[in-house]
Design a protein around this motif. Structure first.
Motif, PDB file in Angstrom:
ATOM      1  N   SER A  42      -5.803  -1.657   1.478  1.00  0.00           N
ATOM      2  CA  SER A  42      -6.191  -1.792   2.878  1.00  0.00           C
ATOM      3  C   SER A  42      -5.062  -2.372   3.713  1.00  0.00           C
ATOM      4  O   SER A  42      -4.110  -2.968   3.194  1.00  0.00           O
ATOM      5  CB  SER A  42      -7.408  -2.712   3.002  1.00  0.00           C
ATOM      6  OG  SER A  42      -7.051  -4.044   2.707  1.00  0.00           O
ATOM      7  N   ILE A  43      -5.183  -2.202   5.022  1.00  0.00           N
ATOM      8  CA  ILE A  43      -4.241  -2.809   5.961  1.00  0.00           C
ATOM      9  C   ILE A  43      -4.247  -4.328   5.787  1.00  0.00           C
ATOM     10  O   ILE A  43      -3.219  -4.996   5.928  1.00  0.00           O
ATOM     11  CB  ILE A  43      -4.611  -2.427   7.405  1.00  0.00           C
ATOM     12  CG1 ILE A  43      -4.396  -0.928   7.623  1.00  0.00           C
ATOM     13  CG2 ILE A  43      -3.796  -3.219   8.413  1.00  0.00           C
ATOM     14  CD1 ILE A  43      -4.848  -0.432   8.974  1.00  0.00           C
ATOM     15  N   LEU A  81      -4.408   3.710   5.225  1.00  0.00           N
ATOM     16  CA  LEU A  81      -3.596   4.094   6.370  1.00  0.00           C
ATOM     17  C   LEU A  81      -2.248   3.378   6.372  1.00  0.00           C
ATOM     18  O   LEU A  81      -2.138   2.211   6.005  1.00  0.00           O
ATOM     19  CB  LEU A  81      -4.330   3.778   7.676  1.00  0.00           C
ATOM     20  CG  LEU A  81      -5.697   4.435   7.878  1.00  0.00           C
ATOM     21  CD1 LEU A  81      -6.242   4.092   9.251  1.00  0.00           C
ATOM     22  CD2 LEU A  81      -5.615   5.935   7.682  1.00  0.00           C
ATOM     23  N   VAL A  82      -1.225   4.088   6.831  1.00  0.00           N
ATOM     24  CA  VAL A  82       0.096   3.507   7.081  1.00  0.00           C
ATOM     25  C   VAL A  82       0.241   3.377   8.592  1.00  0.00           C
ATOM     26  O   VAL A  82       0.004   4.340   9.323  1.00  0.00           O
ATOM     27  CB  VAL A  82       1.215   4.396   6.514  1.00  0.00           C
ATOM     28  CG1 VAL A  82       2.577   3.762   6.793  1.00  0.00           C
ATOM     29  CG2 VAL A  82       1.028   4.625   5.019  1.00  0.00           C
ATOM     30  N   VAL A  83       0.598   2.183   9.075  1.00  0.00           N
ATOM     31  CA  VAL A  83       0.745   1.960  10.514  1.00  0.00           C
ATOM     32  C   VAL A  83       2.108   1.363  10.815  1.00  0.00           C
ATOM     33  O   VAL A  83       2.714   0.694   9.970  1.00  0.00           O
ATOM     34  CB  VAL A  83      -0.368   1.038  11.055  1.00  0.00           C
ATOM     35  CG1 VAL A  83      -1.734   1.659  10.841  1.00  0.00           C
ATOM     36  CG2 VAL A  83      -0.304  -0.332  10.404  1.00  0.00           C
ATOM     37  N   ASP A  84       2.576   1.600  12.041  1.00  0.00           N
ATOM     38  CA  ASP A  84       3.867   1.037  12.442  1.00  0.00           C
ATOM     39  C   ASP A  84       3.669  -0.277  13.179  1.00  0.00           C
ATOM     40  O   ASP A  84       2.547  -0.808  13.249  1.00  0.00           O
ATOM     41  CB  ASP A  84       4.664   2.046  13.276  1.00  0.00           C
ATOM     42  CG  ASP A  84       4.002   2.389  14.610  1.00  0.00           C
ATOM     43  OD1 ASP A  84       3.089   1.641  15.057  1.00  0.00           O
ATOM     44  OD2 ASP A  84       4.397   3.399  15.220  1.00  0.00           O
ATOM     45  N   GLY A  85       4.744  -0.803  13.770  1.00  0.00           N
ATOM     46  CA  GLY A  85       4.683  -2.092  14.441  1.00  0.00           C
ATOM     47  C   GLY A  85       3.808  -2.110  15.675  1.00  0.00           C
ATOM     48  O   GLY A  85       3.383  -3.183  16.125  1.00  0.00           O
ATOM     49  N   ASN A  86       3.510  -0.929  16.224  1.00  0.00           N
ATOM     50  CA  ASN A  86       2.613  -0.838  17.376  1.00  0.00           C
ATOM     51  C   ASN A  86       1.154  -0.704  16.972  1.00  0.00           C
ATOM     52  O   ASN A  86       0.266  -0.669  17.831  1.00  0.00           O
ATOM     53  CB  ASN A  86       2.989   0.370  18.241  1.00  0.00           C
ATOM     54  CG  ASN A  86       4.350   0.242  18.871  1.00  0.00           C
ATOM     55  OD1 ASN A  86       4.674  -0.803  19.438  1.00  0.00           O
ATOM     56  ND2 ASN A  86       5.152   1.295  18.782  1.00  0.00           N
ATOM     57  N   GLY A  87       0.930  -0.615  15.663  1.00  0.00           N
ATOM     58  CA  GLY A  87      -0.421  -0.382  15.183  1.00  0.00           C
ATOM     59  C   GLY A  87      -0.819   1.076  15.217  1.00  0.00           C
ATOM     60  O   GLY A  87      -1.993   1.408  15.065  1.00  0.00           O
ATOM     61  N   TYR A  88       0.157   1.970  15.392  1.00  0.00           N
ATOM     62  CA  TYR A  88      -0.115   3.399  15.424  1.00  0.00           C
ATOM     63  C   TYR A  88      -0.098   3.948  13.999  1.00  0.00           C
ATOM     64  O   TYR A  88       0.760   3.585  13.191  1.00  0.00           O
ATOM     65  CB  TYR A  88       0.914   4.144  16.255  1.00  0.00           C
ATOM     66  CG  TYR A  88       0.943   3.777  17.723  1.00  0.00           C
ATOM     67  CD1 TYR A  88      -0.111   3.089  18.331  1.00  0.00           C
ATOM     68  CD2 TYR A  88       2.027   4.119  18.522  1.00  0.00           C
ATOM     69  CE1 TYR A  88      -0.082   2.750  19.665  1.00  0.00           C
ATOM     70  CE2 TYR A  88       2.069   3.796  19.874  1.00  0.00           C
ATOM     71  CZ  TYR A  88       1.015   3.111  20.444  1.00  0.00           C
ATOM     72  OH  TYR A  88       1.038   2.784  21.780  1.00  0.00           O
ATOM     73  N   LYS A  93      -1.394   6.784   2.652  1.00  0.00           N
ATOM     74  CA  LYS A  93      -0.793   6.402   1.383  1.00  0.00           C
ATOM     75  C   LYS A  93      -1.079   7.446   0.305  1.00  0.00           C
ATOM     76  O   LYS A  93      -2.157   8.038   0.264  1.00  0.00           O
ATOM     77  CB  LYS A  93      -1.304   5.030   0.959  1.00  0.00           C
ATOM     78  CG  LYS A  93      -0.869   3.918   1.921  1.00  0.00           C
ATOM     79  CD  LYS A  93      -1.489   2.578   1.574  1.00  0.00           C
ATOM     80  CE  LYS A  93      -1.065   1.511   2.592  1.00  0.00           C
ATOM     81  NZ  LYS A  93      -1.712   0.219   2.343  1.00  0.00           N
ATOM     82  N   SER A  94      -0.108   7.668  -0.561  1.00  0.00           N
ATOM     83  CA  SER A  94      -0.197   8.759  -1.531  1.00  0.00           C
ATOM     84  C   SER A  94      -1.357   8.580  -2.506  1.00  0.00           C
ATOM     85  O   SER A  94      -1.965   9.562  -2.947  1.00  0.00           O
ATOM     86  CB  SER A  94       1.117   8.908  -2.295  1.00  0.00           C
ATOM     87  OG  SER A  94       1.423   7.707  -2.998  1.00  0.00           O
ATOM     88  N   ASP A  95      -1.673   7.328  -2.860  1.00  0.00           N
ATOM     89  CA  ASP A  95      -2.750   7.143  -3.828  1.00  0.00           C
ATOM     90  C   ASP A  95      -4.111   7.517  -3.241  1.00  0.00           C
ATOM     91  O   ASP A  95      -5.038   7.879  -3.969  1.00  0.00           O
ATOM     92  CB  ASP A  95      -2.775   5.718  -4.389  1.00  0.00           C
ATOM     93  CG  ASP A  95      -3.056   4.653  -3.343  1.00  0.00           C
ATOM     94  OD1 ASP A  95      -2.774   4.885  -2.150  1.00  0.00           O
ATOM     95  OD2 ASP A  95      -3.556   3.572  -3.718  1.00  0.00           O
ATOM     96  N   PHE A  96      -4.230   7.461  -1.921  1.00  0.00           N
ATOM     97  CA  PHE A  96      -5.481   7.863  -1.292  1.00  0.00           C
ATOM     98  C   PHE A  96      -5.776   9.328  -1.611  1.00  0.00           C
ATOM     99  O   PHE A  96      -6.876   9.672  -2.041  1.00  0.00           O
ATOM    100  CB  PHE A  96      -5.429   7.651   0.215  1.00  0.00           C
ATOM    101  CG  PHE A  96      -6.730   7.950   0.920  1.00  0.00           C
ATOM    102  CD1 PHE A  96      -7.577   6.934   1.295  1.00  0.00           C
ATOM    103  CD2 PHE A  96      -7.118   9.266   1.180  1.00  0.00           C
ATOM    104  CE1 PHE A  96      -8.787   7.198   1.916  1.00  0.00           C
ATOM    105  CE2 PHE A  96      -8.323   9.545   1.798  1.00  0.00           C
ATOM    106  CZ  PHE A  96      -9.155   8.516   2.168  1.00  0.00           C
TER     107      PHE A  96
END
Length: 338
Positions: A42-43, A81-88, A93-96
């Motif tokens: 998770s995030i 989920l993969v998110v950037d510094g803006n939360g976008y 993720k590959s395991d998902f």
């Protein structure tokens, strides 16, 4: 137990069952009660706990009780989920994908359709710490281009998927009827419309829904208070009702909706033992079938062998077809033969 009369029970016992037109389903939202990190980390930093053997047992049980669809949750509050510094959102993720493919393989092995739900909490909250894709157009574009569209390209034609649900109980965070509303209805409706259109642009055959909490009281009639997502392009409506009876639910036509209506979640309000659960399951199924609903999905299957995070005692357990020891409750067979 709460019944209107013995005469009523006799009547509904002989109500038409409409088996050929009715989808019987079960909810198993996440693996062994590991909300938010069962398919991937998770995030918030929780480690993935996916178990292929749990999923094998889930779909074998679903087949045994005659469920045609199993509703699961995917990204919940940011799982995978993969998110950037803006939360976008920038990707998944590959395991998902590896684990979700395994889920689908178990569904296929048992002849069952998966009905996945994308999100649950409102974004830009502690429970779902990504940029608010309802109100931030850049966040919404990132979500569509980096997650939703690629996901549909991969899975939109998968024969083991029945339909894609955008949100669990979206009206709970958007309709002022509910105290938890944090966005307005127009914003939510616009997001459903644009996201559904994006899915259809990738795969026109993909079926889309959004689920909502049932609204019905003295001041909010069924036929005017559950119309939040009419005109959004979804293929059917998914309404959730809990009751300690189940026989009193309205006919699907009472909602005055323009597409089929599924009872996406149903179950007891209170845990009062196995007989109570049996009666509630029976009543809901009879009323839904006789009332023209397109299907009904019990909340939830639960897990054989253990029920972590669910149990206090067997006398007041609810929301599961297994007891605290992981054995089948009476409701397991009531669902099977209803």
């Amino acid at each position: 137990m709460k019944f209107t009369s013995s005469l009523f029970l006799t009547a509904i016992a002989f109500a038409p069952r409409l088996v050929d037109a009715f989808v019987k389903g079960i909810n198993q939202p996440w693996g062994n009660n590991q909300y938010g990190h069962w398919l991937s980390s998770s995030i918030q930093g929780y480690t993935a706990v996916y178990s292929s053997s749990d999923m094998a047992a889930t779909f074998a049980a679903a087949k045994d009780i005659g469920a045609a669809w199993v509703r699961i949750w995917l990204f919940e509050d940011g799982q995978g989920l993969v998110v950037d510094g803006n939360g976008y959102v920038t990707g998944l993720k590959s395991d998902f994908e590896t684990n979700f493919n395994d889920v689908l393989s178990h569904a296929a092995a048992n002849g069952i359709k998966v009905y996945p739900t994308f999100f649950n909490y409102a974004p830009d909250t502690t429970n779902f710490p990504i940029a608010n894709f309802f109100t931030d157009s850049n966040a919404q574009n990132a979500l569509l281009n980096n997650l939703i569209k690629p996901f549909i390209r991969t899975y939109g034609s998968n024969s083991n998927i029945a339909a894609f649900q955008l949100y669990n109980e979206l009206n709970g965070i958007a309709n002022p009827y509910f105290s938890g509303a944090v966005i307005n209805q127009a914003t939510a409706k616009a997001w459903v419309t644009s996201t559904t259109a994006a899915i259809k642009s990738v795969n026109g055959g993909a079926k889309v829904s959004v689920s909502q909490i049932y609204i019905n009281d003295a001041y909010h009639a069924v036929g005017v208070s559950n119309l939040d997502y009419v005109g959004t392009g979804v293929d059917f409506y998914d309404i959730h009702i809990y009751s300690d009876n189940g026989a009193e639910i309205p006919a699907a036509s009472a909602f005055k909706l323009d597409k089929p209506v599924y009872l996406g979640e149903f179950g007891e309000l209170t845990g009062e033992g196995d007989q109570h659960q049996n009666d509630v399951i029976y009543n809901f199924f009879v009323a839904a079938k006789a009332g023209g609903w397109a299907g009904a999905f019990y909340w939830n299957l639960g897990f054989a062998g253990s029920q972590p995070g669910v149990c206090g005692s067997d006398s007041n357990i609810k929301y599961t077809l297994y007891n605290c020891e992981g054995g089948q409750r009476g409701g397991y067979n009531e669902f099977k033969y209803s």
